[in-house]
Design a protein around this motif. Sequence first.
Motif, mmCIF file in Angstrom:
data_model
loop_
_atom_site.group_PDB
_atom_site.id
_atom_site.type_symbol
_atom_site.label_atom_id
_atom_site.label_comp_id
_atom_site.label_asym_id
_atom_site.label_seq_id
_atom_site.Cartn_x
_atom_site.Cartn_y
_atom_site.Cartn_z
ATOM 1 N N PRO A 158 -6.781 -5.534 0.771
ATOM 2 C CA PRO A 158 -5.616 -5.990 0.031
ATOM 3 C C PRO A 158 -4.439 -6.219 0.977
ATOM 4 C CG PRO A 158 -5.906 -3.640 -0.246
ATOM 5 C CD PRO A 158 -7.088 -4.141 0.529
ATOM 6 N N ASP A 159 -3.542 -7.088 0.588
ATOM 7 C CA ASP A 159 -2.327 -7.297 1.377
ATOM 8 C C ASP A 159 -1.447 -6.063 1.248
ATOM 9 O OD1 ASP A 159 -3.110 -9.836 2.122
ATOM 10 O OD2 ASP A 159 -2.174 -10.772 0.361
ATOM 11 N N LEU A 160 -0.892 -5.631 2.373
ATOM 12 C CA LEU A 160 -0.019 -4.465 2.358
ATOM 13 C C LEU A 160 1.419 -4.906 2.126
ATOM 14 C CD1 LEU A 160 -1.542 -2.492 5.348
ATOM 15 C CD2 LEU A 160 -2.018 -2.235 2.913
ATOM 16 N N ASP A 161 2.125 -4.138 1.338
ATOM 17 C CA ASP A 161 3.526 -4.426 1.035
ATOM 18 C C ASP A 161 4.407 -3.514 1.893
ATOM 19 O OD1 ASP A 161 5.921 -5.141 0.005
ATOM 20 O OD2 ASP A 161 5.506 -4.492 -2.054
ATOM 21 N N PRO A 162 5.105 -4.063 2.904
ATOM 22 C CA PRO A 162 5.920 -3.219 3.780
ATOM 23 C C PRO A 162 7.097 -2.580 3.051
ATOM 24 C CG PRO A 162 6.224 -5.533 4.327
ATOM 25 C CD PRO A 162 5.147 -5.457 3.300
ATOM 26 N N ASP A 163 7.471 -3.087 1.892
ATOM 27 C CA ASP A 163 8.597 -2.507 1.154
ATOM 28 C C ASP A 163 8.223 -1.200 0.453
ATOM 29 O OD1 ASP A 163 10.148 -4.642 1.937
ATOM 30 O OD2 ASP A 163 9.644 -5.824 0.143
ATOM 31 N N LEU A 164 6.940 -0.868 0.391
ATOM 32 C CA LEU A 164 6.536 0.375 -0.265
ATOM 33 C C LEU A 164 7.007 1.599 0.516
ATOM 34 C CD1 LEU A 164 2.908 -0.463 -1.439
ATOM 35 C CD2 LEU A 164 4.972 -0.312 -2.829
ATOM 36 N N ALA A 165 7.025 1.534 1.823
ATOM 37 C CA ALA A 165 7.473 2.648 2.669
ATOM 38 C C ALA A 165 8.227 2.080 3.854
ATOM 39 C CB ALA A 165 6.291 3.478 3.109
ATOM 40 N N LEU A 177 8.644 4.033 7.316
ATOM 41 C CA LEU A 177 7.511 4.265 8.198
ATOM 42 C C LEU A 177 7.291 3.061 9.113
ATOM 43 C CD1 LEU A 177 4.958 5.822 5.713
ATOM 44 C CD2 LEU A 177 6.392 7.014 7.358
ATOM 45 N N PRO A 178 7.002 3.325 10.396
ATOM 46 C CA PRO A 178 6.696 2.209 11.302
ATOM 47 C C PRO A 178 5.345 1.595 10.934
ATOM 48 C CG PRO A 178 6.402 4.300 12.425
ATOM 49 C CD PRO A 178 6.962 4.611 11.071
ATOM 50 N N SER A 179 5.121 0.402 11.421
ATOM 51 C CA SER A 179 3.847 -0.267 11.128
ATOM 52 C C SER A 179 2.718 0.427 11.892
ATOM 53 C CB SER A 179 3.920 -1.742 11.525
ATOM 54 O OG SER A 179 3.922 -1.857 12.937
ATOM 55 N N LEU A 180 1.524 0.218 11.448
ATOM 56 C CA LEU A 180 0.357 0.796 12.113
ATOM 57 C C LEU A 180 0.248 0.295 13.549
ATOM 58 C CD1 LEU A 180 -2.129 2.565 11.858
ATOM 59 C CD2 LEU A 180 -3.356 0.612 10.953
ATOM 60 N N SER A 181 0.579 -0.966 13.767
ATOM 61 C CA SER A 181 0.534 -1.526 15.117
ATOM 62 C C SER A 181 1.508 -0.790 16.027
ATOM 63 C CB SER A 181 0.884 -3.009 15.102
ATOM 64 O OG SER A 181 -0.019 -3.716 14.315
ATOM 65 N N ASP A 182 2.731 -0.542 15.524
ATOM 66 C CA ASP A 182 3.727 0.178 16.330
ATOM 67 C C ASP A 182 3.263 1.597 16.634
ATOM 68 O OD1 ASP A 182 5.363 -2.045 16.346
ATOM 69 O OD2 ASP A 182 6.557 -1.362 14.610
ATOM 70 N N LEU A 183 2.675 2.270 15.669
ATOM 71 C CA LEU A 183 2.167 3.623 15.898
ATOM 72 C C LEU A 183 1.073 3.631 16.957
ATOM 73 C CD1 LEU A 183 1.944 4.966 12.245
ATOM 74 C CD2 LEU A 183 3.538 5.703 14.018
ATOM 75 N N LEU A 184 0.170 2.669 16.906
ATOM 76 C CA LEU A 184 -0.923 2.581 17.872
ATOM 77 C C LEU A 184 -0.394 2.297 19.278
ATOM 78 C CD1 LEU A 184 -3.950 2.617 18.366
ATOM 79 C CD2 LEU A 184 -4.016 0.201 17.790
ATOM 80 N N ILE A 185 0.550 1.392 19.395
ATOM 81 C CA ILE A 185 1.144 1.073 20.702
ATOM 82 C C ILE A 185 1.836 2.297 21.273
ATOM 83 C CG2 ILE A 185 2.954 -0.277 21.834
ATOM 84 C CD1 ILE A 185 2.147 -2.591 19.895
ATOM 85 N N ASP A 186 2.601 3.022 20.448
ATOM 86 C CA ASP A 186 3.280 4.236 20.915
ATOM 87 C C ASP A 186 2.278 5.287 21.381
ATOM 88 O OD1 ASP A 186 5.727 3.100 20.364
ATOM 89 O OD2 ASP A 186 5.975 4.139 18.426
#
Length: 93
Positions: A66-73, A76-85
């Motif tokens: 499903p498409d993720l809605d960034p406005d839900l949280a 929280l940083p995006s999954l991509s940002d968490l992985l890069i960090d």
Amino acid sequence: MKTIGLRELNQNPSKAVALVRSGVPILVTDRGKPVLRMVPETEAPSVLQRMLESGDAHPPAEQGMPDLDPDLAPELPSLSDLLIDERDRERRR
């Protein structure tokens, strides 16, 4: 269903197994009386398959993620940002 005698089964078990593997059930007799039945093994359906067949579960209406809605949280940083960090932290060790 094919019928064979116990003596024939003892003398040539591979032939009987080959027949059963090909889908032919065999009735084994001893002095003309049935003693056992050899039938092909069928793979049991999975729990999910049984639930789908009984109507307890339904397949998804749409395939894929499903498409993720960034406005839900938004906090929280995006999954991509968490992985890069996380990768950056591992490289600095």
